[in-house]
Scaffold this motif. Sequence first.
Motif, short mmCIF file in Angstrom:
data_model
loop_
_atom_site.label_atom_id
_atom_site.label_comp_id
_atom_site.label_asym_id
_atom_site.label_seq_id
_atom_site.Cartn_x
_atom_site.Cartn_y
_atom_site.Cartn_z
N ARG A 159 0.84 -1.19 0.00
CA ARG A 159 0.00 0.00 0.00
C ARG A 159 0.88 1.25 0.00
O ARG A 159 1.99 1.26 0.49
CB ARG A 159 -0.85 0.00 1.26
CG ARG A 159 -1.97 1.00 1.24
CD ARG A 159 -2.91 0.71 2.37
NE ARG A 159 -2.81 1.71 3.42
CZ ARG A 159 -3.28 2.95 3.29
NH1 ARG A 159 -3.79 3.34 2.16
NH2 ARG A 159 -3.19 3.80 4.29
N GLY A 160 0.36 2.33 -0.57
CA GLY A 160 1.07 3.60 -0.54
C GLY A 160 2.05 3.76 -1.66
O GLY A 160 2.65 4.82 -1.82
N GLU A 207 1.87 4.15 -4.98
CA GLU A 207 1.03 4.38 -6.17
C GLU A 207 1.85 4.37 -7.45
O GLU A 207 1.40 3.90 -8.49
CB GLU A 207 0.29 5.72 -6.06
CG GLU A 207 -0.93 5.68 -5.20
CD GLU A 207 -0.59 5.70 -3.73
OE1 GLU A 207 0.48 6.24 -3.40
OE2 GLU A 207 -1.36 5.16 -2.92
N ARG A 253 -10.56 15.24 -13.48
CA ARG A 253 -11.15 15.19 -12.13
C ARG A 253 -12.50 15.91 -12.11
O ARG A 253 -13.46 15.43 -11.51
CB ARG A 253 -10.20 15.84 -11.14
CG ARG A 253 -9.04 14.98 -10.77
CD ARG A 253 -8.56 15.38 -9.39
NE ARG A 253 -7.54 14.45 -8.96
CZ ARG A 253 -6.25 14.73 -8.97
NH1 ARG A 253 -5.83 15.90 -9.40
NH2 ARG A 253 -5.38 13.84 -8.56
N MET A 284 -15.07 13.96 -13.87
CA MET A 284 -15.44 12.79 -13.07
C MET A 284 -16.41 13.22 -11.97
O MET A 284 -17.39 12.53 -11.69
CB MET A 284 -14.17 12.16 -12.48
CG MET A 284 -14.38 10.79 -11.94
SD MET A 284 -15.08 9.70 -13.18
CE MET A 284 -13.62 9.31 -14.12
N GLU A 298 -20.24 8.64 -1.40
CA GLU A 298 -20.12 7.19 -1.26
C GLU A 298 -20.50 6.55 -2.58
O GLU A 298 -21.57 5.99 -2.72
CB GLU A 298 -21.02 6.71 -0.12
CG GLU A 298 -20.56 7.24 1.21
CD GLU A 298 -21.31 6.61 2.36
OE1 GLU A 298 -21.05 5.44 2.66
OE2 GLU A 298 -22.15 7.30 2.95
N PRO A 299 -19.59 6.66 -3.55
CA PRO A 299 -19.95 6.22 -4.90
C PRO A 299 -20.12 4.71 -4.97
O PRO A 299 -19.44 3.96 -4.25
CB PRO A 299 -18.74 6.68 -5.73
CG PRO A 299 -17.62 6.76 -4.76
CD PRO A 299 -18.22 7.14 -3.45
N THR A 312 -12.80 5.32 -6.84
CA THR A 312 -11.49 5.95 -7.04
C THR A 312 -10.40 5.08 -6.45
O THR A 312 -10.55 4.57 -5.34
CB THR A 312 -11.46 7.32 -6.33
OG1 THR A 312 -12.63 8.03 -6.68
CG2 THR A 312 -10.24 8.10 -6.73
N GLU A 313 -9.35 4.87 -7.21
CA GLU A 313 -8.14 4.29 -6.64
C GLU A 313 -7.18 5.47 -6.51
O GLU A 313 -6.57 5.88 -7.51
CB GLU A 313 -7.55 3.22 -7.56
CG GLU A 313 -8.52 2.11 -7.90
CD GLU A 313 -8.61 1.07 -6.80
OE1 GLU A 313 -7.64 0.93 -6.04
OE2 GLU A 313 -9.66 0.41 -6.70
N VAL A 314 -7.10 6.05 -5.32
CA VAL A 314 -6.40 7.32 -5.16
C VAL A 314 -4.97 7.21 -5.67
O VAL A 314 -4.26 6.26 -5.34
CB VAL A 314 -6.42 7.76 -3.70
CG1 VAL A 314 -5.56 9.00 -3.50
CG2 VAL A 314 -7.85 8.07 -3.28
N TYR A 324 -9.30 5.11 -11.91
CA TYR A 324 -10.70 4.85 -11.56
C TYR A 324 -11.04 3.43 -11.94
O TYR A 324 -10.46 2.84 -12.86
CB TYR A 324 -11.61 5.83 -12.30
CG TYR A 324 -11.39 7.27 -11.90
CD1 TYR A 324 -11.90 7.74 -10.69
CD2 TYR A 324 -10.67 8.13 -12.72
CE1 TYR A 324 -11.69 9.06 -10.32
CE2 TYR A 324 -10.46 9.43 -12.35
CZ TYR A 324 -10.97 9.90 -11.15
OH TYR A 324 -10.77 11.18 -10.77
#
Lengths: 901, 231
Positions: free
Chosen positions: B84-85, B87, B197, B200, B213-214, B219-221, B225
Amino acid sequence: MDSEEKRPDPDLLLKSIGTNENSGRGKLKIFLGYAAGVGKTYAMLDEARELKKSGTDVVVGYVEPHTRPETLQLLEGLPSIPPLTVQYKGIRLKEFDLEKALNRKPEIILVDELAHSNAEGVRNKKRYQDIEELLNAGIDVYTTVNVQHIESLNDVVENITKISVKETIPDYVFDNAELVKLIDIAPEELLRRFEEGKIYRPERAVAAMQNFFTKENLRLLREVALREVAQRISQDNINEYDKTEKTINQRFLVCIGPSPSSAKCIRWTARTAEAFHAPWTVLYVETQDSRSQTEEQQENIRNHFDLAAKLGAQIVTLNGYDISAAVAEYAKLSGITNIVIGKSRKKKSFRNFYEKNLEDKLISKLSNTEIYIIPDNDNVKEYKRPHQVKWQNNFYFSWGDTIKSLAFLIAATLFSLLLRQLDIGEQNIIMVYILSVLIISRFTKGYAYGVISSVISVLAFNFLFVEPYYTFTAIQVGYPVTFLIMLIAALLTSAMMVRIKTQAKLAVERERKTEVLYELNKKLLVTRGLDNIMELANGYITSLYNRSVIFYPEDPQNGNKGVIKKASSDKDISFLNASDEEAVAHWVFVNKKRAGAGTDTLMGAGAFYMPIMSQGNVLGVLGISCASGNKLNHDNRAFLRMIASLVAMALERQHLSDEQRQIMVESEKESMRSNLLRAISHDLRTPLTAISGASSAILENKSTMDEQTHDKLLSDIREDSQWLIRMVENLLSVTRINESSMNVAKTPQAVEEVVPEAVSRIRSKFPGCNIKVKVPDEFLLVPMDATLIEQVIINLLENAIKHSKRSSLIELTVKRLGSLAVFEVSDNGEGIPLQELPNLFEGYSSGKDKNADSSRGMGIGLSICRSIIKAHGGKIEAENKAEGGAVFRFVLPIEGSDINE
Amino acid sequence: MNNIPVILIVEDENGISNFISAILTSNNYHVIKCQNGKDAVTMAGSYCPDLVLLDLGLPDMDGLEVLSGIRKWSDMPIIVVTARGNEIEKVKALDLGADDYVTKPFGTLELLARIRTAIRHKQKSYNPLETDKIRIGGLVIDIVKRTVTMDGEVVHLTPIEYKILLMLAKNAGKVITLDSICKEIWGPYTNELNALRVNMANIRRKIEANPAEPKYILTEVGVGYRMAEDA
């Protein structure tokens, strides 16, 4: 443009200066002679050859081309720098090439004729400035000079030889020389050489012989040179002990005026003060008259100040009506023991017949101070003080004053008529008129109206109230006396008023200056941040002088542009950013001296540059545009220096607070690190023990364990390991914070994208939780490290879930508040215990009586939240809601600002 | 279909590959394992698995090298496993042709869902677009008529919004990097990240009940997407 071409190439300049840095100062050796032909250059070259033989890197920088052949022979075998050729008014002049010398950077360089003045277009006006740059670059310099070129001896030599020497070097250059070698031969020998034509070519020799090369002159010059060297030696001896005590004993003050003879006083004082090792001050008193000075007078004053600065004096300008009073006051306050004044033989005129001399006044006011009077030499051309200007000042016409005067006079006459009607004595009428004259003098400007009114009063009185009436004949004997008294009263009052008004004006001006400084200081005190300080200083200087200003907080060579403030009167100020102007600013940074327009260095520049110094360090450079053509006068520069010193203080303070901040960041980092370590050592051990215990229990007791226990142990293992994962993620997130600056790499992120990701992660970890999310309708971009902010939201939500009942509502709201984004997590749980509230975000440092298990999970989580938010330049806080439950709120700046500032 | 899908697990940590293979086996996949990059490349060649689960942290070579090595000759589905983290690494992997990624630590359900999606997309690409309508939950995109309806109601989208939505819907379940969306919509030489953005955000406001709360576009920050497969 002509001057454009002559300006030195800035790139070359920058390059040459670049090599100067990080080296010690070079040593200067001066070969001193008392006249041309004593063999200075020969001695210098001879020594250079010796050094060359022993392997030293010696280079001949410049030797006068008309040097004698025997001397030129010595040049052979010595490497030399080709001279620079400068075109000046159609003549080709050869000059010493400073750039090449700096680039070549030898150990020792020989530069002939220290007192030489460079041709126009060369970087520096004087060769000694070239040599100072060489010394600054760490190059040792050998040079030659004759004794008559030393500034403070200039007039002494002039007295002997009757020839004035224009090219002089400041005394400090000579005094700071590491070594002075006197080249001495007997005058007879010199004359013999001279007659043989070894010094000048025959056609010039005759003229020189008659004017200068007389035996008597040479003897005297020799004596001066020997004395100078002897004094230097004795001073060196004295310097070794009790110098400080001596300097305290005496203080010299020299009063100067616009007269050219003041230069002589300054030189005399410089020599005397030097002999006593005493500090000395040059004082100029600005009076009402100085306002009407001619261009020539102002030029003289400027020259005097420059001379004084060259000779190492402290310069003071005072405002005052009475010169003697101002001098006396200053002398008393600054503990002056000796005052030097110049005096020319003035003829007594009617005007100053009863006036005391300045020296008399000073003596009467300062009984304990010694006063030296330097006579004005006759050979200085007769200098006339222009008087007419002054008179103009005090006699001028204005309608307002005329009407005022007439009104008072008519009123006085009417009143007098009334008095006569009432038959009250005529002596009272005289009084009424005198009173009206006093009042008129008081309320009008200058002497004119008072004097005219007194004449009119006398006439009116005579005409209307003296028998025979309505004629101008006066019968009574006493009336002329009355007239005279009225006239004198009017004159005295007018004179007094003029004086008072002048003083008031000067006081107001002084007041204004003080006020400006005070105000600036006050504002600087409350100003934080380099940019704001620069803005403030620029604003003040621009409004004071109506000139554009550029402020370099750092050497422009480091790639930083200066901050410019444009004055309304300047149309185009883009030249301030040009690379050749930056080169000047860079020079100022390196050499710690002012430069540019109106100075001796790089005078081709469009602006005047001065360093802002504190404790020998240049904290910044101010450039003041002189593009409109008029240069800054001494007064302006002096005031700028004061402003600069205030700015220097502010900058210093700023640097200190920056340092302080850095230290705080360090300690913050330290505390974060120790918190983490504690958390790791203390907090991780518990779940790990539980996991290993549970798993070995399952493995070892497989057969005896019932299924319920088995499942319970397994779910414990899962819970503990999931907790561990979250913990490790928290710890890892901290590593994304930059170690040195405690900042994070921010990119603009849409709030509505970051928040849902965090929420969905929490949902998958805690299925069944009841979270309501609200984001603003507008599209909100906030600069942040998304991973870290996600972590913060996760931590806060997890905290809320832990501390509230199952499925009670948890709200996550994001709002925009001006330039801030506010994130709020609010729960309906048990709230925060009051005793924990103050130290909630401190991690473990507060938990004295908490047991480790109860705090597990959130102590370190919240402290990490705080570290992350702080690194974003934001703020985090927590509070209990009135209706129960807790609110955690953090704020992030939207426009790159730091709200902790 | 009686042939069981074969999955190659490239993972040097035994603990992790053990539990993954346990999950996969019990979910009716055939599992083969290897522990370093070299073996991964050869085994991918010799077994031709239906999917590769590739851990990027390998002892002998960079996982990204393995990825590009396989991509040279095969378009078999590859899911990378990253921390994680990180990206940048995820985006790199996706750009190099990875089909998807899972982030450590991952849940079993998540992993299985990703594997299913990747294998299905692979099969789809053999006979592309048999339908002229895409349905995801209440969202229906009519490719022929170029209309979008949400729970039967027509949603008005701008041409750019429609293009973005269509691109995501065609790849439902897969993450699409920001960069590849930008390139697809605006062309290769512009950087319209903020425009994307904003677009979107507008799409979400039109199709999501609560944009905070889509349900459809996730979103994958920092990466991109992902259109949900079923909402």
